[in-house]
Scaffold this motif. Structure first.
Motif, PDB file in Angstrom:
ATOM      1  N   LEU A   1       0.822  -1.206   0.000  1.00 10.89           N
ATOM      2  CA  LEU A   1       0.000   0.000   0.000  1.00 10.89           C
ATOM      3  C   LEU A   1       0.857   1.257   0.000  1.00 10.89           C
ATOM      4  CD1 LEU A   1      -2.956   0.982   0.034  1.00 10.89           C
ATOM      5  CD2 LEU A   1      -2.747   1.145   2.535  1.00 10.89           C
ATOM      6  N   ALA A   2       1.455   1.593   1.140  1.00  9.81           N
ATOM      7  CA  ALA A   2       2.237   2.826   1.235  1.00  9.81           C
ATOM      8  C   ALA A   2       2.969   2.879   2.568  1.00  9.81           C
ATOM      9  CB  ALA A   2       1.325   4.052   1.101  1.00  9.81           C
ATOM     10  N   MET A   3       4.012   3.684   2.602  1.00  8.62           N
ATOM     11  CA  MET A   3       4.611   4.120   3.865  1.00  8.62           C
ATOM     12  C   MET A   3       3.723   5.254   4.356  1.00  8.62           C
ATOM     13  SD  MET A   3       7.233   3.692   6.007  1.00  8.62           S
ATOM     14  CE  MET A   3       8.565   2.948   5.040  1.00  8.62           C
ATOM     15  N   VAL A   4       3.288   5.192   5.611  1.00 12.64           N
ATOM     16  CA  VAL A   4       2.281   6.144   6.081  1.00 12.64           C
ATOM     17  C   VAL A   4       2.697   6.793   7.392  1.00 12.64           C
ATOM     18  CG1 VAL A   4       0.431   4.798   5.008  1.00 12.64           C
ATOM     19  CG2 VAL A   4       0.958   4.462   7.442  1.00 12.64           C
ATOM     20  N   ARG A   5       2.149   7.971   7.617  1.00 14.12           N
ATOM     21  CA  ARG A   5       2.199   8.611   8.931  1.00 14.12           C
ATOM     22  C   ARG A   5       0.842   8.396   9.590  1.00 14.12           C
ATOM     23  NH1 ARG A   5       1.763  14.951   9.287  1.00 14.12           N
ATOM     24  NH2 ARG A   5      -0.397  14.325   8.899  1.00 14.12           N
ATOM     25  N   ILE A   6       0.857   8.017  10.874  1.00 14.26           N
ATOM     26  CA  ILE A   6      -0.378   7.780  11.612  1.00 14.26           C
ATOM     27  C   ILE A   6      -0.483   8.763  12.767  1.00 14.26           C
ATOM     28  CG2 ILE A   6      -1.732   6.120  12.955  1.00 14.26           C
ATOM     29  CD1 ILE A   6      -0.254   3.883  11.519  1.00 14.26           C
ATOM     30  N   ASN A   7      -1.617   9.422  12.886  1.00 14.49           N
ATOM     31  CA  ASN A   7      -1.930  10.215  14.075  1.00 14.49           C
ATOM     32  C   ASN A   7      -2.432   9.235  15.140  1.00 14.49           C
ATOM     33  OD1 ASN A   7      -3.390  11.754  16.063  1.00 14.49           O
ATOM     34  ND2 ASN A   7      -3.422  13.463  14.632  1.00 14.49           N
ATOM     35  N   ILE A   8      -1.657   9.054  16.217  1.00 10.28           N
ATOM     36  CA  ILE A   8      -1.977   8.035  17.213  1.00 10.28           C
ATOM     37  C   ILE A   8      -3.321   8.300  17.883  1.00 10.28           C
ATOM     38  CG2 ILE A   8      -1.242   7.016  19.410  1.00 10.28           C
ATOM     39  CD1 ILE A   8       0.376   6.092  17.020  1.00 10.28           C
ATOM     40  N   LYS A   9      -3.676   9.557  18.054  1.00  4.57           N
ATOM     41  CA  LYS A   9      -4.926   9.888  18.754  1.00  4.57           C
ATOM     42  C   LYS A   9      -6.150   9.728  17.859  1.00  4.57           C
ATOM     43  CE  LYS A   9      -2.653  13.096  21.933  1.00  4.57           C
ATOM     44  NZ  LYS A   9      -2.523  14.513  22.377  1.00  4.57           N
ATOM     45  N   THR A  10      -6.040  10.145  16.592  1.00  4.83           N
ATOM     46  CA  THR A  10      -7.209  10.125  15.707  1.00  4.83           C
ATOM     47  C   THR A  10      -7.194   8.958  14.723  1.00  4.83           C
ATOM     48  OG1 THR A  10      -6.169  11.485  13.996  1.00  4.83           O
ATOM     49  CG2 THR A  10      -7.254  12.635  15.820  1.00  4.83           C
ATOM     50  N   ARG A  11      -6.020   8.288  14.580  1.00  2.37           N
ATOM     51  CA  ARG A  11      -5.817   7.198  13.623  1.00  2.37           C
ATOM     52  C   ARG A  11      -5.878   7.681  12.173  1.00  2.37           C
ATOM     53  NH1 ARG A  11      -6.490   5.874  18.936  1.00  2.37           N
ATOM     54  NH2 ARG A  11      -8.667   5.286  18.833  1.00  2.37           N
ATOM     55  N   GLU A  12      -5.769   8.969  11.945  1.00  2.11           N
ATOM     56  CA  GLU A  12      -5.725   9.517  10.591  1.00  2.11           C
ATOM     57  C   GLU A  12      -4.440   9.053   9.906  1.00  2.11           C
ATOM     58  OE1 GLU A  12      -5.752  13.876   8.370  1.00  2.11           O
ATOM     59  OE2 GLU A  12      -5.503  13.727  10.537  1.00  2.11           O
ATOM     60  N   ILE A  13      -4.556   8.660   8.632  1.00  5.15           N
ATOM     61  CA  ILE A  13      -3.427   8.090   7.892  1.00  5.15           C
ATOM     62  C   ILE A  13      -3.053   9.003   6.728  1.00  5.15           C
ATOM     63  CG2 ILE A  13      -2.629   6.100   6.562  1.00  5.15           C
ATOM     64  CD1 ILE A  13      -4.762   4.444   8.011  1.00  5.15           C
ATOM     65  N   LEU A  14      -1.747   9.239   6.567  1.00  3.01           N
ATOM     66  CA  LEU A  14      -1.248  10.004   5.427  1.00  3.01           C
ATOM     67  C   LEU A  14      -0.211   9.143   4.704  1.00  3.01           C
ATOM     68  CD1 LEU A  14      -0.144  13.741   5.437  1.00  3.01           C
ATOM     69  CD2 LEU A  14       0.958  12.033   4.021  1.00  3.01           C
ATOM     70  N   PRO A  15      -0.522   8.675   3.474  1.00  2.00           N
ATOM     71  CA  PRO A  15       0.433   7.852   2.706  1.00  2.00           C
ATOM     72  C   PRO A  15       1.361   8.738   1.891  1.00  2.00           C
ATOM     73  CG  PRO A  15      -1.681   7.932   1.579  1.00  2.00           C
ATOM     74  CD  PRO A  15      -1.833   8.794   2.802  1.00  2.00           C
ATOM     75  N   PHE A  16       2.673   8.639   2.129  1.00  2.00           N
ATOM     76  CA  PHE A  16       3.583   9.583   1.484  1.00  2.00           C
ATOM     77  C   PHE A  16       4.669   8.917   0.640  1.00  2.00           C
ATOM     78  CE2 PHE A  16       5.288   8.651   5.682  1.00  2.00           C
ATOM     79  CZ  PHE A  16       6.634   8.406   5.438  1.00  2.00           C
ATOM     80  N   MET A  17       4.756   7.578   0.655  1.00  2.00           N
ATOM     81  CA  MET A  17       5.808   6.883  -0.100  1.00  2.00           C
ATOM     82  C   MET A  17       5.285   5.512  -0.476  1.00  2.00           C
ATOM     83  SD  MET A  17       9.635   5.980   1.330  1.00  2.00           S
ATOM     84  CE  MET A  17      10.099   4.260   1.135  1.00  2.00           C
ATOM     85  N   ASP A  18       5.823   4.945  -1.525  1.00  2.00           N
ATOM     86  CA  ASP A  18       5.405   3.603  -1.940  1.00  2.00           C
ATOM     87  C   ASP A  18       5.638   2.593  -0.831  1.00  2.00           C
ATOM     88  OD1 ASP A  18       4.577   4.307  -4.518  1.00  2.00           O
ATOM     89  OD2 ASP A  18       6.621   4.157  -5.305  1.00  2.00           O
ATOM     90  N   GLY A  19       4.694   1.667  -0.684  1.00  2.00           N
ATOM     91  CA  GLY A  19       4.860   0.596   0.282  1.00  2.00           C
ATOM     92  C   GLY A  19       5.775  -0.492  -0.254  1.00  2.00           C
ATOM     93  N   SER A  20       6.224  -1.380   0.618  1.00  2.64           N
ATOM     94  CA  SER A  20       7.138  -2.449   0.213  1.00  2.64           C
ATOM     95  C   SER A  20       6.370  -3.583  -0.462  1.00  2.64           C
ATOM     96  CB  SER A  20       7.878  -2.993   1.430  1.00  2.64           C
ATOM     97  OG  SER A  20       6.962  -3.592   2.336  1.00  2.64           O
ATOM     98  N   ASN A  21       7.116  -4.428  -1.142  1.00  2.00           N
ATOM     99  CA  ASN A  21       6.570  -5.629  -1.762  1.00  2.00           C
ATOM    100  C   ASN A  21       7.236  -6.841  -1.118  1.00  2.00           C
ATOM    101  OD1 ASN A  21       5.747  -7.769  -3.318  1.00  2.00           O
ATOM    102  ND2 ASN A  21       6.252  -6.825  -5.291  1.00  2.00           N
ATOM    103  N   PRO A  22       6.548  -7.521  -0.183  1.00  2.00           N
ATOM    104  CA  PRO A  22       7.155  -8.663   0.520  1.00  2.00           C
ATOM    105  C   PRO A  22       7.557  -9.798  -0.407  1.00  2.00           C
ATOM    106  CG  PRO A  22       5.200  -7.903   1.672  1.00  2.00           C
ATOM    107  CD  PRO A  22       5.211  -7.212   0.347  1.00  2.00           C
ATOM    108  N   PHE A  23       7.030  -9.839  -1.639  1.00  2.00           N
ATOM    109  CA  PHE A  23       7.428 -10.884  -2.569  1.00  2.00           C
ATOM    110  C   PHE A  23       8.833 -10.652  -3.111  1.00  2.00           C
ATOM    111  CE2 PHE A  23       2.687 -11.338  -3.536  1.00  2.00           C
ATOM    112  CZ  PHE A  23       2.551 -12.322  -2.569  1.00  2.00           C
ATOM    113  N   ASN A  24       9.331  -9.407  -2.939  1.00  2.71           N
ATOM    114  CA  ASN A  24      10.688  -9.108  -3.375  1.00  2.71           C
ATOM    115  C   ASN A  24      11.663  -9.841  -2.463  1.00  2.71           C
ATOM    116  OD1 ASN A  24      13.233  -7.824  -3.841  1.00  2.71           O
ATOM    117  ND2 ASN A  24      12.139  -6.076  -4.718  1.00  2.71           N
TER     118      ASN A  24
END
Length: 481
Positions: A213-236
C-alpha cells in the motif's frame, strides 16, 4: 557546545512559564507554512559526534527502530521470610508509556509496583504490544498476512486489570473491547509491518510501512493516515529493513533502507489531499539525502538508527566501510542555515518539577523503593510538547533538597530506599535509563549537556510542607511566612 541556559522556577515561575508559552505555542502553527530549510538549495551540515566501539555489544536502542532505555526488569520479588525465594530479573530495553513501563519482551511494570508481569488478552494468551512513548494509548498486534493488524486501546491504564499470585509474580489482562482497529476508508483492515515503525518522542505520531500500500504517517490519537511513499513488496527477495523517524509535530518523516538505497526526508505539510480509500501514496515534497551522505561520509553504507531532535536537526548512527574496516559513528545532520541542536532540555528539581499529585507517574518512579513520582503531565513535559523539542527529559524527584541536585559526596545514598551508596551503584545504567532518585541530578547534566535547564528547588530546604500545615490552622500564620 553552547553553555546551558538555566531557569529557576518555583510555583509562581511555573505559572508564568505556562502563560508565556501560550504565545509561543500560538506562533508554531503559523511557522508550519514556512518554506522548509531541508528543501532549500543549500546542503545540510554534518558533524561527527562520537564513535561506537564495535567490540562491545550494541545497545538495543541502536539495533532496533524504536527508542528504549536499558533497565532491570523484576519479574519475581525477593523474599527473606518464608517462603524464602530469590529475586528473578533480567535486563531489557524499556519504554515509558502512560500506562506503565513496557519492556521489549512484553513485560509491563505498572505505576505503584516494582514487579513486571506479562500482558495477556481476554483469552489468557500473551498480548503482543507496541509501546507508544509517553502515550496512554496502547497498540496490540494480531493477525495479518504480511504485517499485523493494529488494535488501539485509548486510556489503557483505566481498563487494565492486574493479578498477583502466591509468589509475588503478576500478570495484566487487556480489556475484551478495544477502541478501534487501523482501517482503510472502506473498512478494510490494514496490516502494517511493525518492525518499520517509529514514533515521535511525544508519542503523538508514528511512521510505518504497510506492505503493498504505502509508507504512512499515523496520528496516534485520531488514527488519521497520510500515505507519502510507496509501500514495500514482501514478494521481493530483498529485505527492506526500513529505518524511519518522525518529528515531534508530525511535519517531517525520514525513511532509509540499505537494500533499496533509500534515504529521503519528506515534508508532510506539502502533501496532496488523501482520498477516503487509500490505494497508494499521495504526492509530497521530499529531499534525497543519500547522495549527500555518501559525499560527506567516506564509505557510507547504511543508517543504524535516526531521530529528529528538532524539526531541523537529525541524529543518526551511520555504518561505513573504509579499507575493509567497518565503522559505526554517531552524526548530527542539520538543515541548511539552522543551528546545530544537542540535547535540548533537561528539568531538575523537586515535586514542583516532578508533578507530584498530577499522576501518570513513570512506573519506575512510583514504587516502594522509589517515590520520585515523576509525572508525564508535569510542566517540563508540557513545555517540551509546546516547543516541539525532539530531545528532552526530566529527572526531578519529589522531596528533593539542594543536596540531591549538587552533591559530590561518594557516600550519597540518593532519595530511594535501598541503602546503597554512590560507589556501589551502576552509574552508567542509571544514566542511560534516565532514572531519578538514585544519583545527584547534576550527573545527568554532565552526561547530556543540555542546551536548556530548568531547576525548581529550595521548598523542601525551608520546610514548606510544615509551613502549609501551619497555615491550615484557624488563626493567622503570618509569623510563619
Amino acid at each position: 557546545m553552547r553553555s546551558a541556559k538555566i531557569q529557576l522556577f518555583g510555583g509562581v515561575g511555573v505559572v508564568f512559564t505556562c502563560l508565556a508559552l501560550w504565545a509561543i505555542g500560538s506562533s508554531l502553527s503559523a511557522q508550519a507554512t514556512v518554506a522548509s530549510p531541508w528543501l532549500a538549495t543549500g546542503n545540510p551540515t554534518v558533524e561527527k559526534i562520537s564513535e561506537v566501539d564495535l567490540t562491545q555489544p550494541l545497545p538495543e536502542s541502536i539495533i532496533g527502530n524504536r527508542d528504549c532505555q536499558t533497565r532491570e526488569v523484576i519479574t519475581r520479588p525477593q523474599r527473606f521470610a518464608a517462603p524464602i525465594q530469590p529475586k528473578i530479573s533480567h535486563q531489557s530495553c524499556v519504554v515509558d508509556t502512560g500506562y506503565g513501563a513496557v519492556a521489549k519482551n512484553g513485560y509491563l511494570q505498572r505505576a505503584g509496583s516494582s514487579i513486571s508481569g506479562e500482558l495477556r488478552t481476554g483469552r489468557g494468551d500473551q498480548a503482543l504490544m507496541i509501546p507508544v512513548p509517553k502515550s496512554s494509548t496502547g497498540i496490540r498486534l494480531g493477525g495479518g498476512s504480511y504485517g499485523n493488524y493494529f488494535f488501539f486501546y485509548d486510556n489503557l491504564e483505566d481498563h487494565l486489570s492486574s493479578t498477583a499470585i502466591y509468589n509475588g509474580e503478576v500478570y495484566h489482562r487487556l480489556p475484551l473491547e478495544h477502541s478501534e482497529m487501523l482501517k482503510n476508508g472502506n473498512d478494510d483492515l490494514l496490516a502494517p509491518d511493525s518492525s518499520t515503525m517509529s514514533f515521535s518522542i511525544n508519542g503523538d505520531w508514528a511512521v510505518v510501512d504497510i506492505p503493498f500500500l504505502a509508507m504512512v504517517r499515523i496520528n496516534i490519537k485520531t488514527r488519521e493516515i497520510l500515505p507519502f511513499m510507496d509501500g514495500s513488496n514482501p514478494f521481493n527477495a530483498v529485505g527492506t529493513a526500513y529505518k524511519t523517524a518522525v518529528s515531534q509535530d508530525g511535519r517531517y518523516a525520514i525513511v532509509s533502507s540499505k537494500s533499496f538505497e533509500v534515504f529521503k526526508l519528506y515534508d508532510l505539510s506539502t502533501c496532496g489531499v488523501v482520498p477516503k480509500i487509500i490505494t497508494g501514496k499521495v504526492k509530497c515534497e521530499s529531499k534525497d539525502l543519500l547522495p549527500f551522505m555518501r559525499q560527506q561520509i567516506p564509505g557510507f553504507a547504511s543508517v543504524a538508527s535516526m531521530r529528529l531532535r528538532s524539526n531541523y536537526a537529525l541524529d543518526l548512527y551511520a555504518n561505513s566501510i573504509e579499507n575493509n574496516v567497518t565503522k559505526l559513528n554517531r552524526y548530527s545532520v542539520t538543515a541548511a542555515g539552522q543551528e546545530t541542536a544537542g540535547f535540548q532540555y533537561l528539568a531538575l528539581g523537586d515535586s514542583f518539577a516532578s508533578g507530584e499529585g498530577a499522576y501518570r507517574y513513570k512506573a519506575a518512579t512510583d514504587t516502594t523503593e522509589n517515590m520520585c513520582h515523576l509525572s508525564q503531565r508535569s510542566y517540563p513535559y508540557l513545555i517540551s510538547s509546546v516547543l516541539n523539542y525532539g530531545q528532552y527529559e526530566s529527572v526531578a524527584c519529589s522531596g528533593a533538597v539542594v543536596e540531591d541536585v549538587v552533591s559530590e559526596d561518594e557516600e550519597y545514598t540518593g532519595q530511594v530506599k535501598d541503602n546503597t551508596g554512590l560507589r556501589e551503584r551502576n552509574i552508567n545504567q542509571l544514566l542511560t535509563g534516565l532514572l531519578p532518585g538514585y544519583l545527584p541530578q547534576r550527573f545527568f547534566t554532565d552526561r547530556l549537556k543540555p542546551a536548556t535547564i530548568t531547576l525548581s528547588i529550595g521548598g523542601n530546604n525551608i520546610g514548606f510542607g510544615d509551613i502549609v500545615l501551619r497555615c491550615m490552622d484557624t488563626d493567622t500564620c503570618y509569623d510563619n511566612y
